[in-house]
Design a protein around this motif. Structure first.
Motif: not given
Length: 735
Positions: A360-365
């Motif tokens: 449920g984490v929004e991961v932004v690279e």
């Protein structure tokens, strides 16, 4: 008068001045001690009780009615004397002020009398003790004074707002610092006013008490309820004052995209994001390099994989010790490094974008930059995006420290970040640094066949550990062919005729060390630049980490930090430990906050022999002035260690003198990092050595060493008198 006499006079005058000052100090100290002694000898504290106040209330009020000025002056002088001498009774006197003089005049008299008395105590402590404290604890006092010079008034005001805090301690402690007297006075006058009003008001209610049933009067109950909640209210006031100061120039967004933005996807960042997502918060995790951070990609995982290969090779070379006459191992260093990368790839999914997205984490690279206390700008392939958030957790990690040694920029040096790119074994390797990273990698490469020279400027390797621990590791290193150079200082790198050379200094002599590769392993430095900390004015510590409080908060209450970037420990498991507090305090700090618990922090260095520790060791206990006893069990006597061919090392336990309470444990030997867990559990849950001794351990295992160490303590504390009586009893039974 000749010149020699002229030269002597200033010294004589200075000595005379010092003598007079010392004499004055002694005279003042004797006078204070005499007054305090008289207070207790003549039982004057018996007059400062609620019972006495009620008994004498009528006569006191009668005197005050007939002589209002004298009554106020006498009361003020008594109050000044009590607070100035740091005697017990100020609370009762404050209540008495309300009972006798009422809320307005009682508050006025108490406010000035308490501040004057506090200032006298402040000046006395400064005159009597500051020079002595400064001479003995100069370094610590300098650090404190830097904070006092910067925020001394606010710090004192914060302490003054909490009336349950012992004010006499504040008076004496502040006298040892550089805080100006006038600052101390006016801040105390203002800071104590709110608490004074509350206590004087309670006194006015006590004055109306006619019988014990009056205790249940609404006014009195309300006054004491206010006393109970006042510290909580003042904490909120202080927090609001500090917040207003740091947020003054910023505009808070009307709404937020996330509850938390986490910067960095190492151990601290991953755990923070996981916890936030687990409690259904909207969390955004930003990582500009690789998921998993230093631990997965260049730290714990690859180093332990490398150590395992080197340890197997060392065991093969010891085959004769196990009754195997001949064994061969064909080493291909490139294959070993390929295995290291394969292990990283195997573990990678545990820290992957996909896994955390599933959580449920929004991961932004992308690359994050904090542009306001509630906004993080993320750059992705040249495009930017602003994420608004209620809280920010910085978990930006650390990087290898590159020393400013002349010539270092001319060589292609290795660090713990890029050593994993090697595919050819260095014939001659210099390891600069004798800490855990340097020691682990030095031993690995020596076992693979490199000619390793380890250079350390301190008197021994692993300087944070006790001397016997360092000696055990250095003895093993030298046995395995590592050239350990302690008390050698790297001065310069040069290249002569195409050969790289390190110049080191030892006892004023210069030594030349030719090498093919050099590993810089002198420590790591926190990543505190390049993502907006400077622009916001987020404070940093003298050790070049982000300054945090006991709740992992920076000077911005909604911005937190954890892991290597904040210290004080640079361990993966500590980063994860801090991350729990950062996440929970960031999400629920408005309701309830939790102080980070550093009471039981273990760690290990995975050399052979392994070194593991929790709590104090001997050198730390001595430095802190902590009394201790030592119990040591030598592992060469352990059956399983003998059977496994690893009968070396020891378990050292520090305990409170005369008690079995554990202060710290150091284990040197096979699987020390695993064996220490039992002591970590014992210290965490306050289990003494008697409990550990009474626990069944499987035979034969290495874990029995822990039980036998407890047995050493038990033997040292055997009740000799009782044993003598028992011996006499058995003798009597034999007839």
């Amino acid at each position: 008068m000749n010149n020699s006499h002229k030269a002597i006079l200033p010294g004589l005058r200075a000595n005379t001045h010092l003598f007079r000052t010392d004499l004055s100090r002694w005279a003042l100290l004797v006078a204070i001690i005499a007054l305090i002694a008289a207070f207790f000898i003549f039982d004057l504290q018996s007059y400062l009780t609620l019972e006495t106040l009620k008994t004498q209330q009528a006569s006191i009020e009668a005197y005050r009615s007939n002589h209002p000025g004298s009554a106020a002056a006498i009361y003020a002088l008594i109050y000044i004397a009590v607070t100035g001498l740091s005697l017990p009774g100020a609370t009762i006197l404050t209540l008495a002020g309300g009972a006798v003089f009422g809320l307005l005049w009682g508050t006025l008299i108490v406010s000035f009398a308490s501040t004057i008395g506090a200032t006298l105590a402040f000046l006395a402590a400064r005159f009597l003790f500051r020079d002595a404290v400064k001479a003995r604890f100069a370094d610590r006092l300098n650090v404190i004074n830097k904070g006092i010079d910067k925020d001394g008034a606010l710090y004192l005001f914060t302490l003054r707002l909490v009336p349950l805090f012992p004010f006499f301690v504040i008076n004496l402690a502040m006298g040892l610092t550089n805080l100006k007297t006038k600052t101390f006075y006016w801040v105390s006058q203002i800071g104590m006013l709110a608490g004074t009003v509350v206590y004087v008001n309670a006194g006015t209610q006590l004055g109306k008490l006619e019988s014990l049933s009056g205790i249940l009067s609404p006014g009195l109950i309300g006054s004491f309820a206010l006393l109970g909640i006042f510290p909580l209210l003042t904490n909120k006031i202080v927090e609001a004052i500090k917040a207003n100061k740091v947020y003054a120039q910023w505009t808070k967004p009307p709404r937020f995209d996330s509850n938390i933005v986490v910067i960095g996807a190492g151990s601290g960042g991953l755990v923070t994001a996981y916890i936030a997502a687990a409690v259904k918060a909207k969390v955004t995790l930003v990582e500009k390099y690789k998921m998993g951070g230093e631990c997965l990609n260049t730290g714990c995982v690859p180093s332990k994989a490398l150590i395992r290969s080197s340890r197997l090779l060392a065991q093969i070379h010891r085959s004769a010790d196990f009754g195997i006459k001949k064994s061969d191992a064909e080493l291909d260093f490139a294959d070993i490094m390929s295995r290291v990368q394969a292990i990283i790839k195997t573990i990678e999914p545990h820290d992957s974008v996909q896994r955390y997205t599933d959580f449920g984490v929004e991961v932004v690279e992308g690359e994050a930059k904090i542009v306001s206390p509630w906004e993080v700008q993320v750059t992705i392939a040249g495009a930017t995006r602003i994420i608004t958030t209620r809280s920010i957790v910085v978990a930006a990690g650390s990087r290898p420290l590159v020393p400013s040694i002349p010539g270092v920029e001319d060589i292609a040096y290795l660090t713990s970040d890029n050593i994993w790119e090697l595919r050819e074994l260095p014939r001659r390797l210099v390891v600069l640094g004798g800490g855990p990273i340097g020691c682990e990698l030095a031993q690995c490469f020596a076992r693979f066949g490199s000619q390793v020279t380890q250079v350390e400027m301190s008197p021994r390797l692993l300087i944070r550990e006790d001397a016997d621990v360092s000696e055990a590791v250095m003895a093993k290193f030298r046995q395995e062919g590592i050239n350990v150079l302690i008390e050698h200082t790297a001065k310069r790198f040069i290249i002569e005729n195409g050969e790289k050379i390190l110049l080191v200094e030892h006892d004023d002599n210069e030594l030349r060390i030719p090498f093919d590769q050099v590993l810089l392993a002198i420590g790591r430095v926190a990543n505190i630049q390049g993502y907006g900390l400077e622009q916001l004015g987020i404070e940093t510590s003298p050790s070049r980490t982000i300054e945090i409080n006991e709740f992992q908060q920076t000077n911005y209450p909604n911005i937190f930090a954890c892991g290597d970037v904040s210290g004080p420990f640079q361990f993966t498991h500590v980063a994860a430990h801090q991350a729990w507090y950062a996440a929970v305090n960031a999400l629920f700090g408005g309701l309830l906050k939790f102080r980070t618990d550093y009471s039981v922090i273990p760690w290990a260095t995975f050399t052979d022999p392994e070194v593991a520790r929790v709590g104090l060791n001997e050198q730390e206990a001595k430095a802190k002035g902590v009394a201790y006893e030592v119990s040591i069990y030598h592992i060469e006597d352990l059956d399983r260690a003998i059977a496994d061919g690893v009968a070396h090392g020891f378990v050292k336990v520090l305990t409170v003198p005369g008690k079995d309470r554990i202060l710290g444990v150091t284990i040197v030997g096979e699987q020390a990092g695993d064996l220490i867990a039992e002591f970590v559990l014992a210290m965490k849950h306050k289990l003494g050595l008697n409990k550990l001794l009474g626990t069944i351990h499987i035979y034969p295992t290495l874990s029995e060493a822990n039980k036998y160490a407890a047995g050493v303590w038990k033997r040292n504390h055997a009740p000799k008198g009782l044993l003598w009586c028992i011996a006499r009893y058995h003798k009597w039974r034999r007839g």
